[in-house]
Each structure stands twice: as C-alpha cells, then as structure tokens.
Scaffold this motif. Structure first.
Motif, PDB file in Angstrom:
ATOM      1  N   UNK A 191      21.393  51.582  72.658  1.00  0.00           N
ATOM      2  CA  UNK A 191      20.455  52.567  72.109  1.00  0.00           C
ATOM      3  C   UNK A 191      19.218  51.830  71.621  1.00  0.00           C
ATOM      4  N   UNK A 192      18.056  52.422  71.869  1.00  0.00           N
ATOM      5  CA  UNK A 192      16.814  51.823  71.397  1.00  0.00           C
ATOM      6  C   UNK A 192      16.811  51.795  69.871  1.00  0.00           C
ATOM      7  N   UNK A 193      16.457  50.663  69.292  1.00  0.00           N
ATOM      8  CA  UNK A 193      16.439  50.546  67.842  1.00  0.00           C
ATOM      9  C   UNK A 193      15.321  51.406  67.267  1.00  0.00           C
ATOM     10  N   UNK A 194      15.689  52.491  66.589  1.00  0.00           N
ATOM     11  CA  UNK A 194      14.699  53.407  66.039  1.00  0.00           C
ATOM     12  C   UNK A 194      14.042  52.845  64.781  1.00  0.00           C
ATOM     13  N   UNK A 195      14.711  51.926  64.106  1.00  0.00           N
ATOM     14  CA  UNK A 195      14.101  51.269  62.963  1.00  0.00           C
ATOM     15  C   UNK A 195      12.835  50.526  63.395  1.00  0.00           C
ATOM     16  N   UNK A 196      12.805  50.104  64.644  1.00  0.00           N
ATOM     17  CA  UNK A 196      11.667  49.361  65.184  1.00  0.00           C
ATOM     18  C   UNK A 196      10.789  50.204  66.104  1.00  0.00           C
ATOM     19  N   UNK A 197      11.366  51.167  66.812  1.00  0.00           N
ATOM     20  CA  UNK A 197      10.660  51.804  67.912  1.00  0.00           C
ATOM     21  C   UNK A 197      10.624  53.320  67.848  1.00  0.00           C
ATOM     22  N   UNK A 198      10.882  53.906  66.690  1.00  0.00           N
ATOM     23  CA  UNK A 198      10.796  55.366  66.598  1.00  0.00           C
ATOM     24  C   UNK A 198       9.362  55.813  66.853  1.00  0.00           C
TER      25      UNK A 198
ATOM     26  N   UNK B 251      23.941  60.091  77.108  1.00  0.00           N
ATOM     27  CA  UNK B 251      23.587  60.950  75.984  1.00  0.00           C
ATOM     28  C   UNK B 251      22.320  60.468  75.324  1.00  0.00           C
ATOM     29  N   UNK B 252      22.234  60.666  74.010  1.00  0.00           N
ATOM     30  CA  UNK B 252      20.981  60.435  73.305  1.00  0.00           C
ATOM     31  C   UNK B 252      21.198  59.751  71.967  1.00  0.00           C
ATOM     32  N   UNK B 253      20.170  59.038  71.565  1.00  0.00           N
ATOM     33  CA  UNK B 253      20.104  58.426  70.251  1.00  0.00           C
ATOM     34  C   UNK B 253      18.930  59.061  69.524  1.00  0.00           C
ATOM     35  N   UNK B 254      19.188  59.721  68.386  1.00  0.00           N
ATOM     36  CA  UNK B 254      18.113  60.362  67.640  1.00  0.00           C
ATOM     37  C   UNK B 254      18.155  59.901  66.185  1.00  0.00           C
TER      38      UNK B 254
ATOM     39  N   UNK C  93      14.449  68.720  59.487  1.00  0.00           N
ATOM     40  CA  UNK C  93      15.789  68.142  59.479  1.00  0.00           C
ATOM     41  C   UNK C  93      16.413  68.400  60.856  1.00  0.00           C
ATOM     42  N   UNK C  94      17.397  67.594  61.230  1.00  0.00           N
ATOM     43  CA  UNK C  94      17.862  67.682  62.625  1.00  0.00           C
ATOM     44  C   UNK C  94      18.643  68.955  62.930  1.00  0.00           C
ATOM     45  N   UNK C  95      19.026  69.695  61.909  1.00  0.00           N
ATOM     46  CA  UNK C  95      19.653  70.986  62.164  1.00  0.00           C
ATOM     47  C   UNK C  95      18.674  72.141  62.221  1.00  0.00           C
ATOM     48  N   UNK C  96      17.403  71.852  62.029  1.00  0.00           N
ATOM     49  CA  UNK C  96      16.352  72.875  62.025  1.00  0.00           C
ATOM     50  C   UNK C  96      16.412  73.709  63.304  1.00  0.00           C
ATOM     51  N   UNK C  97      16.270  75.016  63.150  1.00  0.00           N
ATOM     52  CA  UNK C  97      16.364  75.925  64.312  1.00  0.00           C
ATOM     53  C   UNK C  97      15.339  75.587  65.394  1.00  0.00           C
ATOM     54  N   UNK C  98      14.216  75.015  65.009  1.00  0.00           N
ATOM     55  CA  UNK C  98      13.219  74.641  66.009  1.00  0.00           C
ATOM     56  C   UNK C  98      13.716  73.546  66.937  1.00  0.00           C
ATOM     57  N   UNK C  99      14.733  72.817  66.515  1.00  0.00           N
ATOM     58  CA  UNK C  99      15.286  71.742  67.338  1.00  0.00           C
ATOM     59  C   UNK C  99      16.511  72.169  68.136  1.00  0.00           C
TER      60      UNK C  99
ATOM     61  N   UNK D 255      24.210  60.091  69.386  1.00  0.00           N
ATOM     62  CA  UNK D 255      24.397  59.071  68.357  1.00  0.00           C
ATOM     63  C   UNK D 255      23.228  59.171  67.385  1.00  0.00           C
ATOM     64  N   UNK D 256      23.522  59.360  66.117  1.00  0.00           N
ATOM     65  CA  UNK D 256      22.486  59.551  65.101  1.00  0.00           C
ATOM     66  C   UNK D 256      22.363  58.288  64.258  1.00  0.00           C
ATOM     67  N   UNK D 257      21.156  57.706  64.282  1.00  0.00           N
ATOM     68  CA  UNK D 257      20.883  56.472  63.541  1.00  0.00           C
ATOM     69  C   UNK D 257      19.513  56.606  62.883  1.00  0.00           C
ATOM     70  N   UNK D 258      19.416  56.430  61.569  1.00  0.00           N
ATOM     71  CA  UNK D 258      18.130  56.625  60.889  1.00  0.00           C
ATOM     72  C   UNK D 258      17.058  55.643  61.360  1.00  0.00           C
ATOM     73  N   UNK D 259      15.831  56.119  61.389  1.00  0.00           N
ATOM     74  CA  UNK D 259      14.692  55.247  61.665  1.00  0.00           C
ATOM     75  C   UNK D 259      14.180  54.589  60.391  1.00  0.00           C
ATOM     76  N   UNK D 260      14.702  54.988  59.242  1.00  0.00           N
ATOM     77  CA  UNK D 260      14.263  54.422  57.974  1.00  0.00           C
ATOM     78  C   UNK D 260      13.486  55.439  57.158  1.00  0.00           C
ATOM     79  N   UNK D 261      13.848  55.604  55.902  1.00  0.00           N
ATOM     80  CA  UNK D 261      13.179  56.565  55.030  1.00  0.00           C
ATOM     81  C   UNK D 261      11.825  56.014  54.593  1.00  0.00           C
ATOM     82  N   UNK D 262      10.724  56.730  54.860  1.00  0.00           N
ATOM     83  CA  UNK D 262       9.389  56.214  54.538  1.00  0.00           C
ATOM     84  C   UNK D 262       8.951  56.436  53.097  1.00  0.00           C
TER      85      UNK D 262
END
Length: 340
Positions: free
Chosen positions: A83-90, A150-153, A161-167, A182-189
């Motif tokens: 999975x692409x590292x989202x901490x670095x590449x989100x 599959x996907x990494x988000x 939020x990822x449960x938002x109806x728009x998503x 697979x759900x992995x945080x990109x880091x809280x800003x």
C-alpha cells in the motif's frame, strides 16, 4: 531443558507494508505529516540531522522493489500486501484532477511491482477520496484494469469522515468488486499533534478510533457488511475503550440511528493488523475481536522488523491462533492458496 522448537508458519502474509514513488513524494512531501515533522523548526540541529537521515532511509526502503524481497526473506514473510504510504504520499490536499493524476501514478507503480513478483506481492490501490466521482472512477480502474486486490484509504477525506454519505459511492464500488479496504491514517494535521511526533504516537491511534466510529455510526458497517475492512495498528484506541461506546449505545438512542447491532458486534466485523508493539495489547485485541479478525502487520520498513516473532512471543496465543494471525486469516481474505 531446551525450549520447544517452533515450526515455520505454513504461510506468513504481511498486510501492513508500505511503498513509495519518489516522483510523487517530491510533490506531496511538503503537505505530508512526515515531511512537516522533518522540517519542524523546533528541532535541534542534531534532531534535524537525524530526521533527515531517517527520511532518506524511509524513501530508499519504500522505493526499492528488489531489496524488499530480500528483507521479506529475512523476516520470514512469504507475501506482502503493498500500500502506498499515505503518511508520505496522501493527495487529499490537492485539487481533484491533480490528486487523481498522482494516485494513478502510485497505482501504476503498485501494479508494476506486483507484476514483477506476483507470488510475493499483493497490491492495494489508492483513490482521490475527497473527490468521490473521481475516486469511483479510479477504484474501477484499480480493480478491472490493474487487477489490484482493493484499496488503501486514510481515516478522513478533508472535511468528510470516511462514513460520510457523500463517500458512499466509493463504498458501493468496493462492495461491487469484493475489494479489501485497508484503512491507515495519513496523519492528523491539527497543531495539537505537531510537536514531539504526537501525530504519529498519539494521533494515529486517535484517527483509527475515529474511523471505526464513523464506519459504525454512519451505517457503513451495517449497509456494506460484505466488505472486508482492515484497520491499521490494531484499530488504535477503539478496541481498548469500548465501555463508553457501549454505554452510549444503550443509554442514548440517537447514537444508534444507523446501527442494528451492538458496537461490540460491529467491532468484531472489522479486521485489524498486529502492529501494536505490545504483547498485552495484542492479546487483548484477540480477546476482544476474535483471533479470526487479526492479521500480521509489520509497518514495513519502519515498524516491527520481527513481526512473526512478535506474534509467537505473545502469551496466551495457542499455536493454532498464531498460525491464523501470521498468515491463514490473510490467506482467506485474499484468496491465497496455503501450502499443504
């Protein structure tokens, strides 16, 4: 008396293994949690030097496909789930079309790495989640054209939020293809998490807990029960702190508007990786969600360098339980044949 000899696991599959594409990272680094922490002006000269060295190490390890296989062999891992590292590449900060362009580069690279080592690597794609229409388009390409699993988000898409109806169009597409998510945080800003690498030590677990809450309360887990969703780092704080969640479910009816099951039942519907760095935490996780829901995770190349030994050395796990966590659960999830 010598200790019993532990046999080699029938199969070892690591679901938490990051990759990087330097040309994408060159664009995203200034917006990334990792990049911002490396250039933190509060760092001393010595700390800044070490941060730069760490950055160079991470980029090299995540980018090198050939060295990865050798590292897997040393770790005893048969298969990595890339999975692409989202901490670095989100890319959720970018304008939608720019985000899509970067995500496509990452997905093409993941597919290329898998094609080079199809017996050792499984690929997950990424999507511009903050732009649902484009996310659905790229999700379709990942599954139909690139043949990813599959996907990494991340845990949040801008203000959503990822449960938002728009998503939900994304979740519908994932369900349509039987994808693993697979759900992995990109880091809280948030500025609260910027000092002392708190975005990493505290913030990631917070984000994972929020992701689970959103999936639960917004009805994703009830509506898309067939999707196999795995949360990084053992689900963060949520599996450890379900008492208040369960109390609110019983005492505050408005909290369960989209829920037909108890919070504990939804918790056991999700999967979790074993990258928790604490044997007591892993044992509690297994007790809370069931051994069938826990999957080996190393956080390659920056996390647990002996993930199999970490599972083996966790008290209270039978050898059969260890086998499930180390590889059998993931083999079932990804349809991988287990050697006889």
């Amino acid at each position: 008396m010598s200790p019993p000899v532990r046999k080699t696991p029938s199969i070892a599959i690591d679901i938490h293994a990051h990759m990087m594409l330097p040309e994408v990272y060159a664009v995203t680094v200034g917006h990334s949690a990792f990049g911002k922490s490396v250039v933190d002006p509060s760092l001393s000269a010595e700390a800044a030097k070490k941060a730069k060295e760490r950055s160079d190490f991470v980029v090299a390890k995540m980018s090198d496909a050939a060295e990865r296989i050798g590292a897997m062999d040393k770790m005893g891992v048969n298969i990595q789930v890339l999975s692409a590292s989202l901490v670095h590449q989100c890319t959720y900060w970018a304008e939608p079309e720019d985000s899509l362009r970067l995500e496509r580069k990452l997905n093409d690279r993941v597919a290329e790495m898998v094609a080079t080592n199809p017996k050792r690597l499984i690929g997950l794609g990424t999507v511009p989640l903050h732009a649902p229409d484009l996310a659905v388009r790229e999700a379709e390409r990942c599954m139909s054209e690139l043949k990813l699993a599959g996907f990494n988000i991340s845990t949040v898409a801008r203000e959503m939020e990822i449960g938002d109806r728009r998503l939900w169009p994304f979740w519908e597409k994932a369900a349509e293809h039987g994808a693993v998510v697979y759900i992995h945080p990109a880091g809280n800003p948030s500025p609260r998490f910027q000092k002392h690498f708190l975005w990493n030590s505290v913030g990631q677990n917070f984000e994972e807990s929020m992701a689970i809450a959103s999936l639960m309360y917004e009805g994703v887990l009830e509506t898309f029960r067939e999707i196999r969703i795995c949360i990084s780092h053992g689900g963060g704080y949520m599996p450890l702190c379900m008492g208040r969640i369960s109390r609110n479910y019983l005492e505050k009816p408005t909290t369960r508007a989209n829920m037909k099951k108890s919070p504990d039942e939804y918790l056991r519907q999700l999967y979790y990786d074993s990258c928790v760095y604490d044997h007591d935490v892993l044992r509690h996780l297994v007790e809370r969600v069931g051994v069938s829901q826990v999957i080996l995770g190393s956080d390659y190349p920056v996390g647990e360098w002996k993930p199999i030994e970490f599972v083996r050395e966790t008290p209270g796990l039978s050898e059969a339980d260890q086998e499930k966590i180390i590889g059998l659960n993931a083999a079932r999830m990804f349809g991988v044949a287990v050697p006889a």
